[in-house]
Design a protein around this motif. Structure first.
Motif, PDB file in Angstrom:
ATOM      1  N   GLY A  90       0.781  -1.229   0.000  1.00  9.76           N
ATOM      2  CA  GLY A  90       0.000   0.000   0.000  1.00  9.76           C
ATOM      3  C   GLY A  90       0.808   1.273   0.000  1.00  9.76           C
ATOM      4  O   GLY A  90       0.238   2.370   0.059  1.00  9.76           O
ATOM      5  N   VAL A  91       2.135   1.171  -0.066  1.00 11.39           N
ATOM      6  CA  VAL A  91       2.970   2.370  -0.158  1.00 11.39           C
ATOM      7  C   VAL A  91       2.861   2.929  -1.580  1.00 11.39           C
ATOM      8  O   VAL A  91       2.984   2.178  -2.558  1.00 11.39           O
ATOM      9  N   VAL A  92       2.603   4.226  -1.678  1.00 10.60           N
ATOM     10  CA  VAL A  92       2.510   4.873  -2.989  1.00 10.60           C
ATOM     11  C   VAL A  92       3.892   5.397  -3.354  1.00 10.60           C
ATOM     12  O   VAL A  92       4.430   6.280  -2.681  1.00 10.60           O
ATOM     13  N   ILE A  93       4.471   4.858  -4.413  1.00  6.74           N
ATOM     14  CA  ILE A  93       5.814   5.260  -4.854  1.00  6.74           C
ATOM     15  C   ILE A  93       5.677   5.997  -6.181  1.00  6.74           C
ATOM     16  O   ILE A  93       5.092   5.475  -7.139  1.00  6.74           O
ATOM     17  N   VAL A  94       6.224   7.192  -6.235  1.00  2.00           N
ATOM     18  CA  VAL A  94       6.130   8.056  -7.417  1.00  2.00           C
ATOM     19  C   VAL A  94       7.527   8.270  -7.981  1.00  2.00           C
ATOM     20  O   VAL A  94       8.419   8.754  -7.268  1.00  2.00           O
ATOM     21  N   ILE A 137       4.430   4.566  -9.779  1.00  2.00           N
ATOM     22  CA  ILE A 137       3.663   5.497 -10.601  1.00  2.00           C
ATOM     23  C   ILE A 137       4.598   6.538 -11.219  1.00  2.00           C
ATOM     24  O   ILE A 137       5.460   7.094 -10.528  1.00  2.00           O
ATOM     25  N   ALA A 138       4.428   6.792 -12.507  1.00  2.00           N
ATOM     26  CA  ALA A 138       5.231   7.813 -13.181  1.00  2.00           C
ATOM     27  C   ALA A 138       4.755   9.199 -12.761  1.00  2.00           C
ATOM     28  O   ALA A 138       3.565   9.514 -12.823  1.00  2.00           O
ATOM     29  N   GLY A 139       5.696  10.028 -12.333  1.00  2.00           N
ATOM     30  CA  GLY A 139       5.371  11.385 -11.877  1.00  2.00           C
ATOM     31  C   GLY A 139       5.550  12.437 -12.939  1.00  2.00           C
ATOM     32  O   GLY A 139       5.606  13.630 -12.605  1.00  2.00           O
ATOM     33  N   SER A 140       5.645  12.034 -14.193  1.00  2.00           N
ATOM     34  CA  SER A 140       5.773  12.976 -15.314  1.00  2.00           C
ATOM     35  C   SER A 140       6.937  13.932 -15.074  1.00  2.00           C
ATOM     36  O   SER A 140       8.027  13.507 -14.743  1.00  2.00           O
ATOM     37  N   ASP A 141       6.692  15.252 -15.208  1.00  2.00           N
ATOM     38  CA  ASP A 141       7.771  16.235 -15.056  1.00  2.00           C
ATOM     39  C   ASP A 141       7.637  17.046 -13.784  1.00  2.00           C
ATOM     40  O   ASP A 141       8.067  18.191 -13.712  1.00  2.00           O
ATOM     41  N   MET A 142       7.040  16.473 -12.744  1.00  2.00           N
ATOM     42  CA  MET A 142       6.927  17.180 -11.474  1.00  2.00           C
ATOM     43  C   MET A 142       8.299  17.407 -10.849  1.00  2.00           C
ATOM     44  O   MET A 142       9.202  16.579 -10.973  1.00  2.00           O
ATOM     45  N   THR A 143       8.436  18.536 -10.170  1.00  2.70           N
ATOM     46  CA  THR A 143       9.651  18.801  -9.407  1.00  2.70           C
ATOM     47  C   THR A 143       9.647  17.938  -8.153  1.00  2.70           C
ATOM     48  O   THR A 143       8.585  17.479  -7.700  1.00  2.70           O
ATOM     49  N   PRO A 144      10.804  17.718  -7.532  1.00  2.00           N
ATOM     50  CA  PRO A 144      10.825  16.947  -6.272  1.00  2.00           C
ATOM     51  C   PRO A 144       9.958  17.580  -5.192  1.00  2.00           C
ATOM     52  O   PRO A 144       9.262  16.885  -4.455  1.00  2.00           O
ATOM     53  N   GLU A 145      10.002  18.928  -5.105  1.00  2.00           N
ATOM     54  CA  GLU A 145       9.207  19.624  -4.087  1.00  2.00           C
ATOM     55  C   GLU A 145       7.717  19.411  -4.324  1.00  2.00           C
ATOM     56  O   GLU A 145       6.940  19.182  -3.390  1.00  2.00           O
ATOM     57  N   CYS A 146       7.321  19.483  -5.592  1.00  2.00           N
ATOM     58  CA  CYS A 146       5.909  19.320  -5.926  1.00  2.00           C
ATOM     59  C   CYS A 146       5.448  17.892  -5.685  1.00  2.00           C
ATOM     60  O   CYS A 146       4.367  17.661  -5.100  1.00  2.00           O
ATOM     61  N   VAL A 167      -5.300   7.579  -4.855  1.00  2.00           N
ATOM     62  CA  VAL A 167      -4.091   8.409  -4.765  1.00  2.00           C
ATOM     63  C   VAL A 167      -3.170   8.132  -5.943  1.00  2.00           C
ATOM     64  O   VAL A 167      -2.631   9.057  -6.570  1.00  2.00           O
ATOM     65  N   ARG A 168      -2.985   6.868  -6.269  1.00  2.00           N
ATOM     66  CA  ARG A 168      -2.115   6.523  -7.397  1.00  2.00           C
ATOM     67  C   ARG A 168      -2.641   7.095  -8.710  1.00  2.00           C
ATOM     68  O   ARG A 168      -1.872   7.555  -9.548  1.00  2.00           O
ATOM     69  N   LYS A 169      -3.943   7.090  -8.869  1.00  2.00           N
ATOM     70  CA  LYS A 169      -4.530   7.646 -10.090  1.00  2.00           C
ATOM     71  C   LYS A 169      -4.347   9.160 -10.136  1.00  2.00           C
ATOM     72  O   LYS A 169      -3.999   9.731 -11.179  1.00  2.00           O
ATOM     73  N   LEU A 170      -4.569   9.827  -8.997  1.00  2.00           N
ATOM     74  CA  LEU A 170      -4.494  11.291  -8.958  1.00  2.00           C
ATOM     75  C   LEU A 170      -3.062  11.806  -9.040  1.00  2.00           C
ATOM     76  O   LEU A 170      -2.838  12.941  -9.455  1.00  2.00           O
ATOM     77  N   ILE A 171      -2.100  10.992  -8.635  1.00  2.00           N
ATOM     78  CA  ILE A 171      -0.696  11.414  -8.722  1.00  2.00           C
ATOM     79  C   ILE A 171      -0.323  11.749 -10.161  1.00  2.00           C
ATOM     80  O   ILE A 171       0.393  12.718 -10.433  1.00  2.00           O
ATOM     81  N   GLU A 225       0.451  21.109 -12.209  1.00  2.00           N
ATOM     82  CA  GLU A 225       1.777  20.761 -11.697  1.00  2.00           C
ATOM     83  C   GLU A 225       2.552  19.814 -12.594  1.00  2.00           C
ATOM     84  O   GLU A 225       3.746  19.612 -12.400  1.00  2.00           O
ATOM     85  N   LEU A 226       1.879  19.194 -13.549  1.00  2.00           N
ATOM     86  CA  LEU A 226       2.575  18.283 -14.456  1.00  2.00           C
ATOM     87  C   LEU A 226       1.993  18.417 -15.854  1.00  2.00           C
ATOM     88  O   LEU A 226       0.880  18.908 -16.036  1.00  2.00           O
ATOM     89  N   THR A 227       2.782  18.000 -16.823  1.00  2.00           N
ATOM     90  CA  THR A 227       2.363  18.076 -18.216  1.00  2.00           C
ATOM     91  C   THR A 227       1.747  16.750 -18.621  1.00  2.00           C
ATOM     92  O   THR A 227       2.401  15.698 -18.548  1.00  2.00           O
ATOM     93  N   ARG A 228       0.499  16.811 -19.004  1.00  2.00           N
ATOM     94  CA  ARG A 228      -0.185  15.593 -19.429  1.00  2.00           C
ATOM     95  C   ARG A 228       0.336  15.167 -20.803  1.00  2.00           C
ATOM     96  O   ARG A 228       0.471  15.987 -21.713  1.00  2.00           O
ATOM     97  N   ALA A 229       0.636  13.902 -20.967  1.00  2.00           N
ATOM     98  CA  ALA A 229       1.135  13.397 -22.244  1.00  2.00           C
ATOM     99  C   ALA A 229       0.024  13.455 -23.286  1.00  2.00           C
ATOM    100  O   ALA A 229      -1.080  12.956 -23.073  1.00  2.00           O
ATOM    101  N   THR A 230       0.310  14.104 -24.399  1.00  2.00           N
ATOM    102  CA  THR A 230      -0.666  14.207 -25.480  1.00  2.00           C
ATOM    103  C   THR A 230       0.024  13.961 -26.802  1.00  2.00           C
ATOM    104  O   THR A 230       1.243  14.047 -26.928  1.00  2.00           O
ATOM    105  N   ALA A 231      -0.797  13.681 -27.783  1.00  2.00           N
ATOM    106  CA  ALA A 231      -0.297  13.567 -29.153  1.00  2.00           C
ATOM    107  C   ALA A 231      -1.087  14.551 -29.994  1.00  2.00           C
ATOM    108  O   ALA A 231      -1.775  14.201 -30.956  1.00  2.00           O
ATOM    109  N   ALA A 232      -1.017  15.810 -29.595  1.00  2.00           N
ATOM    110  CA  ALA A 232      -1.846  16.830 -30.236  1.00  2.00           C
ATOM    111  C   ALA A 232      -1.438  17.028 -31.684  1.00  2.00           C
ATOM    112  O   ALA A 232      -0.265  17.007 -32.043  1.00  2.00           O
TER     113      ALA A 232
END
Length: 655
Positions: A365-369, A395-404, A423-427, A434-441
Motif C-alpha cells: 500500500g505504499v505509494v511510490i512516485v 507510478i510515473a510522476g511525469s515532469d513534477m519537481t521533487p518539491e511538488c 491516490v495513485r490515479k491522482l498522482i 503541476e505536471l504536463t499531461r502526455a498528449t499527441a496533439a
C-alpha cells in the motif's frame, strides 16, 4: 481608523513569515537575523511603498507638468513635509485575522521601545483579529492602474525558512482563508524552502479564485544594494492589478507557477527556475502575462483551505550501488508515500533484489512516485529499466519537481476519503497544473477554407446580434474565394491562422458580451467553442484582464461577460460562463462584482450560483450592500432583505 475601499484601489494582505528580505546584521555570531517590526518601518519610510497623501516627489514625477507643479508647491526638497499619518501610528487600518495572537512579539534585548501593539481580540478558537495599520502605494502611471493598500501580518516569531514545518503551511493556508475578503495575497518567505511552500499551498488552497504570490530576497532590504526592493514591488504590483487564480512565486522579474519551480542558485538573483513550464509573467519595460498558461477555475465550488498534510512521506534518491537493505529500511512503516528520484527518464537499477523491495512496498500500500533526477525532462517508458518500475506498481510522476511531488503526495494521502488506488490515479493527473499531461496533439494549421468558414460564422453572429436585439434570425454573410483561386493564390489569406485569429480576437469580445447580456445561450456557446478551437486567439482589452474570453473586459464600463449576464438576469449564461473559467472576483470600473449586480437586481438564482462558486461581498460592494439591506429592513421588504443576506450581508438582530 478603518478606511473604506475605493474603486481604483486594491487591497492586498502581506503575510510576513520571515526570511532574508527583512533581516539585519547583528546575530550572536554576526550573521543576518530577523528583526520584529523592521520590515513595516522601512516600508513606511519609502514613498514607493507608502505615500498616503500622494504628495511625495515620487508621486508627482509621472510627467514634466506634475514635477513642475510639485516644485512650485514647495516640494523642492524632494519630499513634502511628513504628515503624522505617514510617520506614526495610528493610521488607516485594515481588519486582519490570524491563527495566533497578533502583535505580541517579544522585543529583542537591545530594543527598548517598539510601535504600540494593535488591540487583538480572540473571536473564535484559534482565531484572532486586529485592525492593522495599512500602507498605500502611489498610483503609478505606467505599470499600474491602481493604488495598492496593504497590511502586513507579521508572524511572531519570524522564521528562517529552513525552520518551516508542515504546520506552517497549514497556518498560511488557514490565514488566507480567514482573510479571503482581501483582493490578493503576498507571502514573504525565505528562499531556501520557498519552492516547497509554494508547491504545498498550491494544493492546500482548493478552488482558489484570487492571486497568491510568494516572494523573498537574496539580499535584505537593509542593504543598500539588494533584490528585495524589486521582488516586493513586483509581487505587490502583480497581486494588486491582475487576477491570476493560483499560487505563484515571484523572483527576479519573473512570476512562476508555484508548483513548477526549484531553487537553483544560492548566490544569483535568478535563484529560481521553472525548467518544464514557461513563466506566467515577465516583468520588463512592460508587464507581459502569458494568459494562455494561467489556470482557469471551472468548478462551482467555494474556496476552502485544506488543513491537513500526511507526515509519512519522504524522498529517496537512487544512486549506483544502492543496496536493497537501504531501500527496504526506507520503505518500512510508517512510510505511506515515497518520491523516488530515478535516473534519466525514469530508470532504476534492474537488480532483482531492488525491484522486489519496491514491489513488496507497493503491494503493502505504499505509494511510490518516480520522477527524474534531471532538472529538465519527464519520466517516460522509453527504456526497459523504466518499464520495470511501472510493472511492479511505481507510478510515473511525469515532469513534477521533487518539491511538488512530495507535497502533492502528502496532500493526497491526508484525505481519508481517497483509497490507495485513488491516490495513485491522482498522482499522474494534473490537479493544479503541476505536471504536463502526455498528449499527441495535432498541431497542423487550419486550411484556407477552414479559416474562411470560421470568419464567416463569426461575422454572421456579429451581424445577427448587432441588428436583431432579441431574435435569433438575421442576415447571413458568405465569404468566398474568386473563381479559380487556390489557397496559394489567395493573397489575403496566405499566412498561417494568425490573420484569422486576429480577426476572431477582435470580434469575439463584442459577441460574448452581447450574448451574455441577452441570455443568448447559443451565441455564448459559439464564442466559447471558437476560443477553444483556436488557442492562439488573443482578446484585446485592459492589461488586467484575467485569462480567457470569459473574463475579457468591456472597454466602455470595465465589466466582464459575467457582470453583463448577472446584471441582466441571464441565468443560463451565468452557469456556462462559470464552467468556462469566469472569475467571480473581477470588479468593473466602479468597483463592483457580478454578485453585487445580481443581488441589486433581485436575480435570486444567479445569486445562488455565484455564492456557490465562491463569490462574496467585500470592499466597496460590502458598504453599498449593507445600505441596501438596511433600507429593505426599514421598508419591511423581507424578500429583498433575504436576498442580500444570502449574498453575504450581515444583518444585526433587533434588540
Amino acid at each position: 481608523m478603518s478606511v473604506s475601499q475605493l474603486p481604483d484601489e486594491a487591497r492586498v494582505l502581506v503575510i510576513y513569515t520571515g526570511g532574508t528580505i527583512g533581516m539585519l546584521l547583528g546575530g550572536n555570531r554576526g550573521g543576518y537575523v530577523p528583526e520584529p517590526y523592521f520590515l513595516t518601518e522601512i516600508l513606511k519610510s519609502q514613498t514607493r511603498f507608502h505615500d498616503p497623501m500622494q504628495d511625495s516627489l515620487f508621486s508627482n514625477s509621472s510627467s514634466v507638468q506634475g514635477f513642475r507643479q510639485f516644485l512650485s508647491g514647495g516640494g523642492g526638497s524632494g519630499r513634502s513635509s511628513p504628515s503624522p499619518e505617514t510617520t506614526q501610528f495610528p493610521q488607516p487600518t485594515l481588519l486582519v485575522r490570524s491563527t495566533r495572537p497578533i502583535g505580541s512579539a517579544t522585543l529583542s534585548p537591545n530594543q527598548k521601545d517598539g510601535p504600540p501593539a494593535p488591540i487583538c481580540v480572540k473571536v473564535a478558537e484559534n482565531v484572532y483579529e486586529a485592525q492593522l495599520p495599512s500602507l498605500l502605494t502611489p498610483r503609478a502611471s505606467v505599470s499600474s492602474s491602481k493604488s495598492i493598500r496593504y497590511a502586513i501580518l507579521e508572524w511572531q516569531p519570524l522564521l528562517d525558512s529552513s525552520n518551516i514545518e508542515t504546520e506552517d503551511w497549514i497556518r498560511l493556508a488557514t490565514e488566507i482563508e480567514l482573510n479571503y475578503s482581501f483582493d490578493a495575497f503576498v507571502i514573504l518567505h525565505g528562499t531556501d524552502t520557498m519552492s516547497y511552500t509554494s508547491s504545498a499551498l498550491s494544493f492546500l488552497l482548493e478552488d482558489l479564485g484570487k492571486t497568491v504570490i510568494l516572494t523573498g530576497a537574496q539580499i535584505p532590504l537593509s542593504e543598500l544594494r539588494n533584490d528585495a526592493l524589486d521582488n516586493l514591488m513586483g509581487a505587490l504590483t502583480i497581486a494588486g492589478n491582475y487576477i491570476i487564480p493560483e499560487t505563484s512565486l515571484f523572483f527576479n522579474h519573473t512570476l512562476f507557477r508555484g508548483n513548477r519551480v526549484s531553487k537553483v542558485s544560492s548566490y544569483d538573483f535568478a535563484a529560481f527556475e521553472s525548467p518544464n513550464f514557461a513563466p506566467l509573467v515577465k516583468v520588463g519595460i512592460e508587464i507581459t502575462v502569458n494568459w494562455n498558461n494561467v489556470l482557469r477555475q471551472t468548478s462551482l465550488r467555494r474556496f476552502r483551505a485544506h488543513k491537513e498534510m500526511s507526515p509519512h512521506v519522504a524522498t529517496l534518491r537512487l544512486f549506483p550501488g544502492i543496496s536493497s537493505a537501504t531501500v527496504r529500511a526506507f520503505l518500512a512503516p510508517p512510510i505511506r508515500g515515497v518520491v523516488l528520484e530515478s535516473f534519466g527518464s525514469g530508470n532504476a537499477p534492474q537488480r532483482a533484489d531492488l525491484i522486489l523491495a519496491l514491489k513488496e512496498a507497493c503491494e503493502r500500500g505504499v505509494v511510490i512516485v518516480a520522477i527524474s533526477q534531471c532538472l529538465k525532462g519527464t519520466v517516460s517508458n522509453a527504456y526497459e529499466a523504466g518499464r520495470e518500475l511501472a510493472a511492479v506498481g511505481v507510478i510515473a510522476g511525469s515532469d513534477m519537481t521533487p518539491e511538488c511531488a512530495l507535497t502533492k503526495l502528502s496532500y493526497l494521502l491526508s484525505k481519508p476519503e481517497l483509497s490507495v488506488e485513488d491516490v495513485r490515479k491522482l498522482i499522474g493527473t494534473p490537479l493544479r497544473g503541476e505536471l504536463t499531461r502526455a498528449t499527441a496533439a495535432n498541431l497542423t494549421q487550419n486550411s484556407l477554407e477552414q479559416n474562411i468558414e470560421n470568419i464567416q460564422g463569426l461575422l454572421s453572429e456579429f451581424v445577427r446580434l448587432s441588428t436583431r436585439r432579441f431574435t435569433s434570425a438575421g442576415p447571413q454573410i458568405t465569404i468566398s474565394l474568386p473563381d479559380g483561386a487556390t489557397q496559394d493564390a489567395a493573397a489575403s489569406w496566405t499566412s498561417t491562422a494568425a490573420e484569422a485569429a486576429s480577426t476572431e480576437g477582435a470580434l469575439l469580445p463584442f459577441l460574448i458580451h452581447a450574448a451574455a447580456a441577452r441570455n443568448d445561450v447559443e451565441a455564448l456557446k459559439f464564442c466559447i467553442e471558437s476560443e477553444q478551437g483556436n488557442d492562439s486567439i488573443s482578446t484585446p482589452g485592459p492589461s488586467n484582464v484575467a485569462s480567457g474570453l470569459a473574463n475579457t473586459l468591456d472597454l466602455t464600463w470595465g465589466g466582464s461577460p459575467l457582470h453583463a449576464a448577472s446584471l441582466n438576469g441571464s441565468a443560463e449564461c451565468v452557469e456556462i460562463l462559470l464552467h468556462s473559467g469566469a472569475l467571480v472576483h473581477l470588479r468593473d470600473t466602479l468597483g463592483h462584482t457580478a454578485l453585487y449586480y445580481a443581488a441589486r437586481q433581485g436575480h435570486q438564482s444567479i445569486v445562488d450560483m455565484l455564492v456557490q462558486a465562491g463569490a462574496r461581498l467585500s470592499g466597496l460592494d460590502g458598504g453599498f450592500a449593507e445600505m441596501a439591506a438596511k433600507t429593505a429592513a426599514h421598508n419591511g421588504d423581507a424578500g429583498t432583505l433575504k436576498l442580500w443576506v444570502k449574498a453575504g450581508v450581515q444583518v444585526e438582530s433587533p434588540p
